[in-house]
Design a protein around this motif. Sequence first.
Motif, mmCIF file in Angstrom:
data_model
loop_
_atom_site.group_PDB
_atom_site.id
_atom_site.type_symbol
_atom_site.label_atom_id
_atom_site.label_comp_id
_atom_site.label_asym_id
_atom_site.label_seq_id
_atom_site.Cartn_x
_atom_site.Cartn_y
_atom_site.Cartn_z
ATOM 1 N N GLU A 118 0.708 -1.235 -0.021
ATOM 2 C CA GLU A 118 -0.083 -0.017 0.149
ATOM 3 C C GLU A 118 0.883 1.187 -0.083
ATOM 4 O O GLU A 118 0.436 2.114 -0.568
ATOM 5 N N THR A 119 1.925 1.099 0.590
ATOM 6 C CA THR A 119 2.919 2.417 0.623
ATOM 7 C C THR A 119 3.433 2.958 -0.756
ATOM 8 O O THR A 119 3.832 3.935 -0.993
ATOM 9 N N LEU A 120 3.361 1.779 -1.678
ATOM 10 C CA LEU A 120 3.511 2.446 -3.227
ATOM 11 C C LEU A 120 2.438 2.661 -4.114
ATOM 12 O O LEU A 120 2.835 2.671 -5.304
ATOM 13 N N GLN A 121 1.210 2.531 -3.758
ATOM 14 C CA GLN A 121 0.124 3.000 -4.324
ATOM 15 C C GLN A 121 0.310 4.134 -5.255
ATOM 16 O O GLN A 121 0.825 5.227 -4.762
ATOM 17 N N GLY A 122 0.053 3.781 -6.618
ATOM 18 C CA GLY A 122 -0.148 5.246 -7.458
ATOM 19 C C GLY A 122 1.411 5.668 -8.042
ATOM 20 O O GLY A 122 1.529 6.409 -9.142
ATOM 21 N N ILE A 123 2.301 4.954 -7.616
ATOM 22 C CA ILE A 123 3.819 5.274 -7.920
ATOM 23 C C ILE A 123 3.922 4.525 -9.665
ATOM 24 O O ILE A 123 3.903 3.504 -9.537
ATOM 25 N N PRO A 124 4.197 5.597 -10.209
ATOM 26 C CA PRO A 124 4.567 5.005 -11.811
ATOM 27 C C PRO A 124 5.404 3.724 -11.848
ATOM 28 O O PRO A 124 6.501 3.915 -11.164
ATOM 29 N N LEU A 125 5.015 2.817 -12.790
ATOM 30 C CA LEU A 125 6.324 1.861 -12.927
ATOM 31 C C LEU A 125 6.750 1.796 -14.296
ATOM 32 O O LEU A 125 5.730 1.501 -15.136
ATOM 33 N N LEU A 126 7.847 1.633 -14.541
ATOM 34 C CA LEU A 126 8.462 1.221 -15.772
ATOM 35 C C LEU A 126 9.307 0.022 -15.604
ATOM 36 O O LEU A 126 10.202 -0.077 -14.886
ATOM 37 N N VAL A 127 8.779 -0.758 -16.494
ATOM 38 C CA VAL A 127 9.599 -2.278 -16.584
ATOM 39 C C VAL A 127 10.455 -2.244 -18.007
ATOM 40 O O VAL A 127 9.927 -1.824 -19.017
ATOM 41 N N LEU A 128 11.543 -2.333 -17.815
ATOM 42 C CA LEU A 128 12.766 -2.285 -18.920
ATOM 43 C C LEU A 128 13.311 -3.873 -19.053
ATOM 44 O O LEU A 128 13.723 -4.499 -18.118
ATOM 45 N N GLY A 129 12.973 -4.378 -20.354
ATOM 46 C CA GLY A 129 13.585 -5.509 -20.730
ATOM 47 C C GLY A 129 14.909 -5.455 -21.269
ATOM 48 O O GLY A 129 15.019 -5.006 -22.468
ATOM 49 N N LYS A 150 -0.213 -6.192 -17.333
ATOM 50 C CA LYS A 150 -1.634 -5.784 -17.407
ATOM 51 C C LYS A 150 -2.646 -5.899 -16.240
ATOM 52 O O LYS A 150 -3.544 -5.419 -15.942
ATOM 53 N N SER A 151 -2.076 -6.955 -15.306
ATOM 54 C CA SER A 151 -2.811 -7.036 -14.086
ATOM 55 C C SER A 151 -2.602 -5.917 -12.999
ATOM 56 O O SER A 151 -3.234 -5.983 -11.885
ATOM 57 N N ILE A 152 -1.310 -5.121 -13.251
ATOM 58 C CA ILE A 152 -1.126 -4.153 -12.060
ATOM 59 C C ILE A 152 -1.858 -3.028 -12.455
ATOM 60 O O ILE A 152 -1.700 -2.313 -13.431
ATOM 61 N N ALA A 153 -2.692 -2.882 -11.292
ATOM 62 C CA ALA A 153 -3.813 -1.503 -11.339
ATOM 63 C C ALA A 153 -3.188 -0.410 -10.578
ATOM 64 O O ALA A 153 -2.289 -0.759 -9.672
ATOM 65 N N GLY A 154 -3.950 0.741 -10.649
ATOM 66 C CA GLY A 154 -3.617 1.797 -9.931
ATOM 67 C C GLY A 154 -2.235 2.629 -9.777
ATOM 68 O O GLY A 154 -2.012 3.261 -8.969
ATOM 69 N N ARG A 155 -1.831 2.427 -10.971
ATOM 70 C CA ARG A 155 -0.928 3.366 -11.376
ATOM 71 C C ARG A 155 -0.328 2.961 -13.014
ATOM 72 O O ARG A 155 -0.713 2.187 -13.506
ATOM 73 N N GLU A 156 0.298 3.981 -13.392
ATOM 74 C CA GLU A 156 0.790 4.028 -15.005
ATOM 75 C C GLU A 156 1.878 2.777 -14.816
ATOM 76 O O GLU A 156 2.873 2.931 -14.226
ATOM 77 N N VAL A 157 1.705 2.141 -16.065
ATOM 78 C CA VAL A 157 2.671 1.117 -15.974
ATOM 79 C C VAL A 157 3.055 1.207 -17.689
ATOM 80 O O VAL A 157 2.498 1.035 -18.479
ATOM 81 N N SER A 158 4.583 1.212 -17.759
ATOM 82 C CA SER A 158 4.853 1.249 -19.242
ATOM 83 C C SER A 158 6.191 0.078 -19.319
ATOM 84 O O SER A 158 6.537 -0.274 -18.263
ATOM 85 N N CYS A 159 6.331 -0.363 -20.471
ATOM 86 C CA CYS A 159 7.498 -1.365 -20.554
ATOM 87 C C CYS A 159 8.066 -1.156 -21.936
ATOM 88 O O CYS A 159 7.700 -0.884 -23.036
ATOM 89 N N TYR A 160 9.559 -0.804 -21.968
ATOM 90 C CA TYR A 160 10.334 -0.910 -23.008
ATOM 91 C C TYR A 160 11.403 -2.007 -23.277
ATOM 92 O O TYR A 160 11.887 -2.377 -22.081
ATOM 93 N N GLY A 161 11.915 -2.338 -24.261
ATOM 94 C CA GLY A 161 12.971 -2.994 -24.712
ATOM 95 C C GLY A 161 14.250 -2.072 -24.660
ATOM 96 O O GLY A 161 14.120 -1.127 -25.352
ATOM 97 N N ILE A 162 15.326 -2.552 -24.012
ATOM 98 C CA ILE A 162 16.515 -1.554 -24.120
ATOM 99 C C ILE A 162 17.784 -2.420 -24.041
ATOM 100 O O ILE A 162 17.586 -3.718 -23.876
#
Length: 183
Positions: A118-129, A150-162
Amino acid sequence: MAGLFKKVYDWLLRTFWATEMDVTMIGLQNAGKTSLLRVISGGEFTLDSIPTVGFNLKRVQRGHVTLKCWDLGGQPRFRQMWERYCRGVNAIVFIVDIADPRLLPQAKDELHSLMRNETLQGIPLLVLGNKSDLPERLSVDELIDAMDLKSIAGREVSCYGISAKEEMNLDAVLQWLMRFAGK
Protein backbone atom coordinates in the motif's frame (compact mmCIF):
# COMPACT_ATOMS: atom_id res chain seq x y z
CA MET A 1 27.56 32.88 -29.57
CA ALA A 2 24.63 30.44 -29.74
CA GLY A 3 26.64 27.91 -27.69
CA LEU A 4 27.29 30.48 -24.97
CA PHE A 5 23.60 31.44 -24.88
CA LYS A 6 22.61 27.78 -24.47
CA LYS A 7 25.08 27.32 -21.62
CA VAL A 8 23.75 30.41 -19.82
CA TYR A 9 20.15 29.30 -20.47
CA ASP A 10 20.86 25.79 -19.13
CA TRP A 11 22.56 27.27 -16.05
CA LEU A 12 19.55 29.52 -15.39
CA LEU A 13 17.18 26.56 -15.72
CA ARG A 14 19.24 24.44 -13.31
CA THR A 15 19.63 27.31 -10.86
CA PHE A 16 16.11 28.75 -10.74
CA TRP A 17 13.78 26.10 -12.16
CA ALA A 18 15.62 22.93 -11.26
CA THR A 19 13.55 19.88 -10.51
CA GLU A 20 14.86 16.87 -8.68
CA MET A 21 13.15 13.54 -8.93
CA ASP A 22 13.73 10.29 -7.10
CA VAL A 23 13.85 7.05 -9.09
CA THR A 24 14.43 3.57 -7.69
CA MET A 25 15.92 0.91 -9.97
CA ILE A 26 15.25 -2.65 -8.91
CA GLY A 27 15.29 -6.12 -10.42
CA LEU A 28 16.91 -9.49 -9.92
CA GLN A 29 20.70 -9.79 -9.81
CA ASN A 30 22.43 -9.53 -13.20
CA ALA A 31 19.51 -7.74 -14.89
CA GLY A 32 21.74 -4.76 -15.73
CA LYS A 33 20.65 -2.08 -13.24
CA THR A 34 24.13 -0.79 -12.47
CA SER A 35 25.20 -0.94 -16.12
CA LEU A 36 22.12 1.03 -17.16
CA LEU A 37 22.72 3.65 -14.49
CA ARG A 38 26.39 3.96 -15.46
CA VAL A 39 25.48 4.48 -19.13
CA ILE A 40 22.66 7.03 -18.59
CA SER A 41 24.91 9.04 -16.28
CA GLY A 42 27.47 9.42 -19.07
CA GLY A 43 29.78 6.54 -18.25
CA GLU A 44 30.76 3.59 -20.39
CA PHE A 45 29.31 0.10 -20.44
CA THR A 46 31.58 -2.56 -18.96
CA LEU A 47 31.07 -6.30 -19.05
CA ASP A 48 32.70 -6.87 -15.67
CA SER A 49 30.25 -4.99 -13.46
CA ILE A 50 30.53 -5.94 -9.81
CA PRO A 51 27.18 -6.93 -8.24
CA THR A 52 25.66 -4.16 -6.14
CA VAL A 53 25.89 -4.86 -2.44
CA GLY A 54 23.10 -2.91 -0.77
CA PHE A 55 22.60 0.15 -2.95
CA ASN A 56 24.24 2.83 -5.09
CA LEU A 57 23.06 6.40 -5.49
CA LYS A 58 23.83 8.37 -8.62
CA ARG A 59 22.59 11.74 -9.83
CA VAL A 60 21.87 12.12 -13.54
CA GLN A 61 21.47 15.67 -14.91
CA ARG A 62 19.17 16.15 -17.92
CA GLY A 63 18.49 19.82 -18.67
CA HIS A 64 16.80 21.30 -15.62
CA VAL A 65 15.92 17.88 -14.17
CA THR A 66 18.19 15.96 -11.82
CA LEU A 67 17.33 12.29 -11.52
CA LYS A 68 18.41 10.94 -8.14
CA CYS A 69 18.66 7.22 -8.96
CA TRP A 70 18.80 4.51 -6.32
CA ASP A 71 20.26 1.27 -7.70
CA LEU A 72 19.37 -1.55 -5.30
CA GLY A 73 21.01 -4.94 -5.09
CA GLY A 74 18.99 -7.72 -6.67
CA GLN A 75 20.24 -10.67 -4.64
CA PRO A 76 17.60 -12.31 -2.41
CA ARG A 77 19.05 -10.86 0.80
CA PHE A 78 18.53 -7.28 -0.46
CA ARG A 79 15.00 -7.63 -1.82
CA GLN A 80 13.37 -6.91 1.54
CA MET A 81 14.88 -3.38 1.26
CA TRP A 82 13.18 -2.65 -2.07
CA GLU A 83 9.88 -1.43 -0.62
CA ARG A 84 11.59 0.99 1.77
CA TYR A 85 13.60 2.61 -1.05
CA CYS A 86 10.56 2.76 -3.34
CA ARG A 87 8.37 4.72 -0.90
CA GLY A 88 7.71 8.28 -2.01
CA VAL A 89 9.73 8.13 -5.25
CA ASN A 90 8.56 9.68 -8.51
CA ALA A 91 8.96 6.40 -10.42
CA ILE A 92 9.96 2.78 -9.94
CA VAL A 93 12.06 1.15 -12.66
CA PHE A 94 12.05 -2.65 -12.66
CA ILE A 95 14.74 -4.15 -14.90
CA VAL A 96 14.50 -7.66 -16.31
CA ASP A 97 17.07 -9.70 -18.23
CA ILE A 98 14.99 -10.67 -21.28
CA ALA A 99 17.73 -12.99 -22.55
CA ASP A 100 17.24 -15.34 -19.58
CA PRO A 101 13.60 -16.51 -19.59
CA ARG A 102 14.27 -18.96 -16.72
CA LEU A 103 14.31 -15.99 -14.33
CA LEU A 104 11.02 -14.46 -15.48
CA PRO A 105 8.72 -16.32 -13.03
CA GLN A 106 10.88 -15.19 -10.12
CA ALA A 107 11.06 -11.60 -11.45
CA LYS A 108 7.28 -11.57 -11.91
CA ASP A 109 6.69 -12.83 -8.34
CA GLU A 110 9.06 -10.24 -6.86
CA LEU A 111 7.52 -7.39 -8.87
CA HIS A 112 3.91 -8.30 -8.06
CA SER A 113 4.75 -8.79 -4.38
CA LEU A 114 6.30 -5.34 -4.30
CA MET A 115 3.44 -3.68 -6.17
CA ARG A 116 0.92 -5.01 -3.61
CA ASN A 117 2.45 -2.76 -0.90
CA GLU A 118 0.00 0.00 0.00
CA THR A 119 2.92 2.36 0.62
CA LEU A 120 3.70 2.27 -3.11
CA GLN A 121 0.16 2.93 -4.41
CA GLY A 122 0.03 5.20 -7.43
CA ILE A 123 3.79 5.35 -8.06
CA PRO A 124 4.43 4.97 -11.83
CA LEU A 125 6.17 1.77 -12.87
CA LEU A 126 8.51 1.36 -15.82
CA VAL A 127 9.52 -2.21 -16.67
CA LEU A 128 12.64 -2.44 -18.83
CA GLY A 129 13.57 -5.58 -20.71
CA ASN A 130 17.35 -5.25 -20.81
CA LYS A 131 19.74 -7.06 -23.15
CA SER A 132 17.51 -6.69 -26.22
CA ASP A 133 20.69 -6.62 -28.31
CA LEU A 134 21.05 -10.37 -27.78
CA PRO A 135 19.58 -12.73 -30.40
CA GLU A 136 17.74 -15.07 -28.00
CA ARG A 137 15.53 -12.67 -26.12
CA LEU A 138 11.87 -11.93 -25.49
CA SER A 139 9.99 -9.22 -27.35
CA VAL A 140 8.32 -6.42 -25.38
CA ASP A 141 4.91 -8.05 -25.91
CA GLU A 142 6.23 -11.38 -24.63
CA LEU A 143 7.72 -9.60 -21.60
CA ILE A 144 4.42 -7.84 -20.86
CA ASP A 145 2.66 -11.23 -20.90
CA ALA A 146 5.37 -13.09 -18.95
CA MET A 147 5.39 -10.42 -16.23
CA ASP A 148 1.56 -10.12 -16.28
CA LEU A 149 1.91 -6.33 -16.40
CA LYS A 150 -1.69 -5.79 -17.51
CA SER A 151 -2.91 -6.98 -14.11
CA ILE A 152 -1.02 -4.24 -12.23
CA ALA A 153 -3.59 -1.55 -11.49
CA GLY A 154 -3.69 1.80 -9.71
CA ARG A 155 -0.64 3.29 -11.40
CA GLU A 156 0.79 4.03 -14.82
CA VAL A 157 2.70 1.01 -16.13
CA SER A 158 4.93 1.12 -19.20
CA CYS A 159 7.37 -1.36 -20.69
CA TYR A 160 10.33 -0.87 -23.06
CA GLY A 161 12.99 -3.11 -24.50
CA ILE A 162 16.47 -1.64 -23.99
CA SER A 163 20.13 -2.47 -24.25
CA ALA A 164 22.41 -0.77 -21.76
CA LYS A 165 25.37 -2.18 -23.70
CA GLU A 166 24.27 -0.77 -27.08
CA GLU A 167 22.57 2.29 -25.49
CA MET A 168 19.40 1.26 -27.30
CA ASN A 169 16.13 3.04 -26.40
CA LEU A 170 17.67 4.93 -23.47
CA ASP A 171 16.37 8.30 -24.70
CA ALA A 172 12.82 6.92 -24.55
CA VAL A 173 13.45 5.78 -20.96
CA LEU A 174 14.72 9.22 -19.92
CA GLN A 175 11.79 10.95 -21.64
CA TRP A 176 9.35 8.67 -19.83
CA LEU A 177 11.00 9.36 -16.48
CA MET A 178 11.10 13.12 -16.99
CA ARG A 179 7.33 13.17 -17.49
CA PHE A 180 7.04 12.50 -13.75
CA ALA A 181 9.51 15.18 -12.62
CA GLY A 182 7.94 17.45 -10.08
CA LYS A 183 4.97 15.15 -9.40
